[in-house]
Design a protein around this motif. Sequence first.
Motif, PDB file in Angstrom:
ATOM      1  N   ASP A  78       0.841  -1.197   0.000  1.00 50.31           N
ATOM      2  CA  ASP A  78       0.000   0.000   0.000  1.00 50.31           C
ATOM      3  C   ASP A  78       0.879   1.251   0.000  1.00 50.31           C
ATOM      4  N   VAL A  79       1.131   1.791  -1.202  1.00 50.32           N
ATOM      5  CA  VAL A  79       2.046   2.926  -1.349  1.00 50.32           C
ATOM      6  C   VAL A  79       1.410   4.136  -2.038  1.00 50.32           C
ATOM      7  N   THR A  80       0.112   4.053  -2.323  1.00 51.20           N
ATOM      8  CA  THR A  80      -0.542   5.142  -3.059  1.00 51.20           C
ATOM      9  C   THR A  80      -0.363   6.503  -2.384  1.00 51.20           C
ATOM     10  N   PRO A  81      -0.552   6.630  -1.058  1.00 49.79           N
ATOM     11  CA  PRO A  81      -0.407   7.966  -0.446  1.00 49.79           C
ATOM     12  C   PRO A  81       0.998   8.549  -0.585  1.00 49.79           C
ATOM     13  N   GLU A  82       2.014   7.733  -0.403  1.00 55.49           N
ATOM     14  CA  GLU A  82       3.382   8.230  -0.495  1.00 55.49           C
ATOM     15  C   GLU A  82       3.700   8.709  -1.914  1.00 55.49           C
ATOM     16  N   VAL A  83       3.290   7.910  -2.895  1.00 59.48           N
ATOM     17  CA  VAL A  83       3.570   8.261  -4.283  1.00 59.48           C
ATOM     18  C   VAL A  83       2.809   9.535  -4.662  1.00 59.48           C
ATOM     19  N   THR A  84       1.561   9.608  -4.261  1.00 57.37           N
ATOM     20  CA  THR A  84       0.752  10.786  -4.582  1.00 57.37           C
ATOM     21  C   THR A  84       1.332  12.033  -3.924  1.00 57.37           C
ATOM     22  N   ALA A  85       1.676  11.928  -2.645  1.00 59.14           N
ATOM     23  CA  ALA A  85       2.198  13.088  -1.911  1.00 59.14           C
ATOM     24  C   ALA A  85       3.483  13.630  -2.537  1.00 59.14           C
ATOM     25  N   GLU A  86       4.293  12.761  -3.134  1.00 59.56           N
ATOM     26  CA  GLU A  86       5.520  13.214  -3.822  1.00 59.56           C
ATOM     27  C   GLU A  86       5.212  14.194  -4.946  1.00 59.56           C
ATOM     28  N   LEU A  87       4.029  14.085  -5.527  1.00 60.76           N
ATOM     29  CA  LEU A  87       3.655  14.911  -6.671  1.00 60.76           C
ATOM     30  C   LEU A  87       3.008  16.241  -6.268  1.00 60.76           C
ATOM     31  N   PHE A  88       2.597  16.354  -5.007  1.00 56.73           N
ATOM     32  CA  PHE A  88       1.834  17.529  -4.584  1.00 56.73           C
ATOM     33  C   PHE A  88       2.647  18.811  -4.565  1.00 56.73           C
ATOM     34  N   ASP A  89       2.008  19.864  -5.037  1.00 59.10           N
ATOM     35  CA  ASP A  89       2.490  21.218  -4.840  1.00 59.10           C
ATOM     36  C   ASP A  89       1.985  21.710  -3.478  1.00 59.10           C
TER      37      ASP A  89
END
Length: 167
Positions: A78-89
């Motif tokens: 379960d890595v979706t939050p970490e990957v998504t957060a890397e993209l956030f401005d």
Amino acid sequence: MTDIVGAVITVSDRASAGEYVDRSGPRAVELLAQHGVSADVTVVPDDPAEIRRGIRTAIKAGARVVLTTGGTGIGPRDVTPEVTAELFDRRLPGITDEIRRRGAQHVPTAVLSRAEAGIVKLKKWPPAFVVNAPGSTGAVADTIAVVGPLIAHLLDQLDGGGHSRFD
């Protein structure tokens, strides 16, 4: 209501391998449509590169709203939050706090979700709102119950609009 371009990305090793039928992605598409968002489902495995690619591809295809479903728990893949957060401005933690609160009213384990929400800005494309939902149809419903009424205002704000929509 004008159609807003959106995308739904189901993150699941089993669904991407054809081992089970994704129900949360199609449910998200159905519920987003009630808020003026037109979306299709893409299924990717629980792989950071595939999740990242899915979000970026959706935004480059014009999506202003991207909802991921799955991969928000505490399992080893379960890595979706970490990957998504890397993209956030910018992060929008109040949204996911409310989603967890709403979900916990029905299912106590909703508080285990590590879902994130925020704004992704890629160089040549308009900013997009990205939110993670757990991979169940109930969690998708809770997520869209929270974000659906906010989408038009949120995108208006991203495009430089005023604060008067809810005044």
